[in-house]
Scaffold this motif. Structure first.
Motif, PDB file in Angstrom:
ATOM      1  N   ASP A  75     -19.223 -30.650  45.762  1.00  7.73           N
ATOM      2  CA  ASP A  75     -18.523 -31.567  44.853  1.00  7.73           C
ATOM      3  C   ASP A  75     -19.322 -31.759  43.556  1.00  7.73           C
ATOM      4  O   ASP A  75     -18.737 -31.953  42.488  1.00  7.73           O
ATOM      5  N   TYR A  76     -20.639 -31.689  43.657  1.00  9.42           N
ATOM      6  CA  TYR A  76     -21.519 -32.023  42.533  1.00  9.42           C
ATOM      7  C   TYR A  76     -22.023 -30.798  41.773  1.00  9.42           C
ATOM      8  O   TYR A  76     -22.428 -30.894  40.620  1.00  9.42           O
ATOM      9  N   LEU A  77     -22.014 -29.645  42.425  1.00  9.41           N
ATOM     10  CA  LEU A  77     -22.581 -28.431  41.838  1.00  9.41           C
ATOM     11  C   LEU A  77     -21.588 -27.679  40.972  1.00  9.41           C
ATOM     12  O   LEU A  77     -20.376 -27.742  41.196  1.00  9.41           O
ATOM     13  N   ARG A  78     -22.114 -26.927  40.000  1.00 12.47           N
ATOM     14  CA  ARG A  78     -21.308 -26.055  39.156  1.00 12.47           C
ATOM     15  C   ARG A  78     -22.046 -24.721  38.997  1.00 12.47           C
ATOM     16  O   ARG A  78     -23.275 -24.698  38.902  1.00 12.47           O
ATOM     17  N   PHE A  79     -21.279 -23.627  38.946  1.00 18.81           N
ATOM     18  CA  PHE A  79     -21.849 -22.282  38.841  1.00 18.81           C
ATOM     19  C   PHE A  79     -21.165 -21.532  37.693  1.00 18.81           C
ATOM     20  O   PHE A  79     -20.263 -20.723  37.910  1.00 18.81           O
ATOM     21  N   PRO A  80     -21.593 -21.762  36.464  1.00 15.27           N
ATOM     22  CA  PRO A  80     -20.876 -21.231  35.306  1.00 15.27           C
ATOM     23  C   PRO A  80     -20.878 -19.709  35.154  1.00 15.27           C
ATOM     24  O   PRO A  80     -20.117 -19.185  34.338  1.00 15.27           O
ATOM     25  N   LEU A  81     -21.716 -18.976  35.907  1.00 13.62           N
ATOM     26  CA  LEU A  81     -21.763 -17.522  35.747  1.00 13.62           C
ATOM     27  C   LEU A  81     -20.939 -16.769  36.784  1.00 13.62           C
ATOM     28  O   LEU A  81     -20.771 -15.547  36.681  1.00 13.62           O
ATOM     29  N   GLY A  82     -20.399 -17.470  37.757  1.00 10.94           N
ATOM     30  CA  GLY A  82     -19.747 -16.796  38.884  1.00 10.94           C
ATOM     31  C   GLY A  82     -18.553 -15.951  38.515  1.00 10.94           C
ATOM     32  O   GLY A  82     -18.200 -15.003  39.230  1.00 10.94           O
ATOM     33  N   HIS A  83     -17.920 -16.252  37.385  1.00  9.50           N
ATOM     34  CA  HIS A  83     -16.706 -15.524  37.004  1.00  9.50           C
ATOM     35  C   HIS A  83     -16.998 -14.278  36.179  1.00  9.50           C
ATOM     36  O   HIS A  83     -16.092 -13.490  35.896  1.00  9.50           O
ATOM     37  N   LEU A  84     -18.258 -14.067  35.766  1.00  8.05           N
ATOM     38  CA  LEU A  84     -18.584 -12.930  34.903  1.00  8.05           C
ATOM     39  C   LEU A  84     -18.453 -11.614  35.657  1.00  8.05           C
ATOM     40  O   LEU A  84     -18.765 -11.527  36.842  1.00  8.05           O
ATOM     41  N   ALA A  85     -18.034 -10.582  34.954  1.00  5.09           N
ATOM     42  CA  ALA A  85     -17.760  -9.283  35.594  1.00  5.09           C
ATOM     43  C   ALA A  85     -19.024  -8.477  35.841  1.00  5.09           C
ATOM     44  O   ALA A  85     -19.026  -7.585  36.699  1.00  5.09           O
ATOM     45  N   SER A  86     -20.100  -8.761  35.099  1.00  9.12           N
ATOM     46  CA  SER A  86     -21.325  -7.973  35.279  1.00  9.12           C
ATOM     47  C   SER A  86     -22.528  -8.713  34.711  1.00  9.12           C
ATOM     48  O   SER A  86     -22.388  -9.626  33.886  1.00  9.12           O
ATOM     49  N   LYS A  87     -23.729  -8.291  35.131  1.00 12.03           N
ATOM     50  CA  LYS A  87     -24.965  -8.874  34.593  1.00 12.03           C
ATOM     51  C   LYS A  87     -25.109  -8.549  33.109  1.00 12.03           C
ATOM     52  O   LYS A  87     -25.728  -9.309  32.351  1.00 12.03           O
ATOM     53  N   ALA A  88     -24.502  -7.426  32.679  1.00 11.04           N
ATOM     54  CA  ALA A  88     -24.560  -7.071  31.267  1.00 11.04           C
ATOM     55  C   ALA A  88     -23.959  -8.178  30.400  1.00 11.04           C
ATOM     56  O   ALA A  88     -24.430  -8.439  29.284  1.00 11.04           O
ATOM     57  N   GLU A  89     -22.911  -8.838  30.904  1.00  8.21           N
ATOM     58  CA  GLU A  89     -22.306  -9.939  30.161  1.00  8.21           C
ATOM     59  C   GLU A  89     -23.295 -11.100  30.006  1.00  8.21           C
ATOM     60  O   GLU A  89     -23.356 -11.748  28.966  1.00  8.21           O
ATOM     61  N   THR A  90     -24.056 -11.360  31.056  1.00  2.00           N
ATOM     62  CA  THR A  90     -25.044 -12.438  30.999  1.00  2.00           C
ATOM     63  C   THR A  90     -26.101 -12.138  29.950  1.00  2.00           C
ATOM     64  O   THR A  90     -26.471 -12.999  29.138  1.00  2.00           O
ATOM     65  N   ARG A  91     -26.603 -10.914  29.962  1.00  2.00           N
ATOM     66  CA  ARG A  91     -27.625 -10.545  28.988  1.00  2.00           C
ATOM     67  C   ARG A  91     -27.075 -10.554  27.562  1.00  2.00           C
ATOM     68  O   ARG A  91     -27.788 -10.908  26.615  1.00  2.00           O
ATOM     69  N   ALA A  92     -25.803 -10.184  27.399  1.00  3.77           N
ATOM     70  CA  ALA A  92     -25.190 -10.242  26.074  1.00  3.77           C
ATOM     71  C   ALA A  92     -25.127 -11.681  25.572  1.00  3.77           C
ATOM     72  O   ALA A  92     -25.355 -11.951  24.383  1.00  3.77           O
ATOM     73  N   LEU A  93     -24.832 -12.611  26.479  1.00  3.33           N
ATOM     74  CA  LEU A  93     -24.812 -14.025  26.103  1.00  3.33           C
ATOM     75  C   LEU A  93     -26.214 -14.508  25.730  1.00  3.33           C
ATOM     76  O   LEU A  93     -26.390 -15.270  24.777  1.00  3.33           O
ATOM     77  N   ALA A  94     -27.219 -14.045  26.471  1.00  4.88           N
ATOM     78  CA  ALA A  94     -28.594 -14.432  26.167  1.00  4.88           C
ATOM     79  C   ALA A  94     -28.988 -13.956  24.772  1.00  4.88           C
ATOM     80  O   ALA A  94     -29.658 -14.681  24.014  1.00  4.88           O
TER      81      ALA A  94
END
Length: 379
Positions: free
Chosen positions: A179-198
């Motif tokens: 109820d309290y937790l959130r996981f904002p990266l779970g919907h991303l299609a790949s780790k490459a998207e995460t690094r692009a955001l960084a």
């Protein structure tokens, strides 16, 4: 609060600027991106990093988390994005709740998964309580998993990217925590998207390598850690076959795991032999043919159930289960023995099932995680 206030991106009926979010920051790229993303969206972000073990010893270790260089990196991200950052000393808690059990499990012939216990007993327990003490509306992490709202409330779902999915390590997340937790990266299609955001946010950790191995085990040498924690843990003993015949000697039960074939030092046999059982009391490693590894029935305890109906309300649940993090879920029948124990029948037998590993339950269709428990008795 207005009843018609639209939900923000974290599912709360408040404006981002009025929503305080504690972000659990390990110093890696994933949690850093979460913090930066939420800060850019206008949330009241507070970064918190846990110091879990001696950061002096960990400074030179690549691929660690929650110590040394990573604490420094998390602080730099917070400075870059302009939000407060705190470091909390959880060394004693981590040692008692995670490291000691890790060592004792190996001494008992089990194969533990300390990352699950860390999430369960430290990050999603003590850190979550700290977030509430800071008057945060929720706590966000960089885990690759999804939280979705269902008819009965928040549900846990696998990450959109199967290669990054961390559901096996988060099965013990309780409904109250979810109820309290959130996981904002779970919907991303790949780790490459995460690094692009960084890179987009100009974060100093954009190209930082992913963490490897268990955070407190340098270079994957867990046996050395156990020997240091429990002197005498690596006492030698006998390697025997399933009839008790001595085939050779070993350098300590802690060096062996169920299903292991290589490194036994008992060549010259007609057929390959595998570790099928460990007897730490007798300091014996029992080996046998591959067929002896096959397991169909698994006893599971400490069950955390995330289904809508009570776990023991049905005689059996038809689900898919995963008995190791690297294996795909496979069809099984879970028969509750109580609210926290069950017998799991695998429809197709699996090799190398080991006490100390998790048995995670998945819905037969879709991406939902229904919970899981701990395999508690070896072969």
């Amino acid at each position: 609060m207005a009843l018609d206030q639209p939900l923000n991106s974290l599912g709360l009926a408040k404006a981002p600027k009025d929503t305080r979010v504690v972000v659990a920051m390990s110093g890696g790229v994933d949690s850093s991106v979460v913090a930066a993303m939420l800060a850019e969206e206008g949330y009241d972000v507070v970064g918190v990093t846990l110091q879990l073990y001696d950061h002096g010893a960990a400074l030179a270790k690549k691929g660690a988390c929650c110590a040394g260089r990573d604490i420094h990196d998390a602080r730099r991200v917070a400075e870059t994005m302009g939000f407060p950052h705190y470091v909390l000393d959880y060394e004693n808690t981590f040692r008692e709740a995670v490291i000691d059990e890790f060592a004792d499990a190996y001494l008992a012939g089990a194969t533990p998964v300390p990352c699950i216990r860390c999430n369960e007993r430290v990050k999603f327990k003590d850190l979550l309580a700290t977030a509430k003490d800071l008057d945060a509306d929720c706590m966000a992490t960089g885990h690759y998993i999804q939280r979705k709202m269902g008819a009965a409330g928040a549900e846990l779902h696998c990450a959109a990217d199967p290669a990054r999915d961390q559901s096996y390590f988060l099965f013990s997340t309780t409904p109250e925590q979810l109820d309290y937790l959130r996981f904002p990266l779970g919907h991303l299609a790949s780790k490459a998207e995460t690094r692009a955001l960084a890179s987009k946010y100009g974060l100093p950790v954009a190209d930082k390598p992913d963490s490897q191995d268990i955070c407190f085990v340098p270079n994957g040498n867990y046996a050395a850690v156990i020997e240091k924690l429990r002197p005498g843990a690596a006492d030698p003993g006998e390697i025997v076959d399933m009839d008790g015949r001595v085939l050779g000697s070993h350098r300590g039960v802690i060096h062996y795991t169920i299903g292991q074939r290589k490194g036994l030092g008992i060549g010259g046999l007609e057929e390959p032999l595998y570790v099928v059982r460990l007897d730490p009391d007798a300091r014996r490693v029992i080996v046998g043919p591959k067929a002896a590894l096959s397991t169909r029935t698994i006893p599971v305890r400490e069950i955390n159930w995330l289904g809508d109906a009570p776990f023991a309300s049905q005689a059996e649940w038809h689900v898919n289960v995963k008995v190791r993090s690297t294996r795909p879920p496979a069809p099984a029948i879970v028969r509750p023995l109580s609210a926290s124990e069950a017998e799991v029948e695998l429809l197709t037998p699996e090799d190398g099932v080991s006490a100390g590993q998790a048995c995670v339950f998945y819905a037969p269709e879709g991406s939902r995680i229904l919970g899981g428990g701990w395999i508690w008795r070896g072969r």
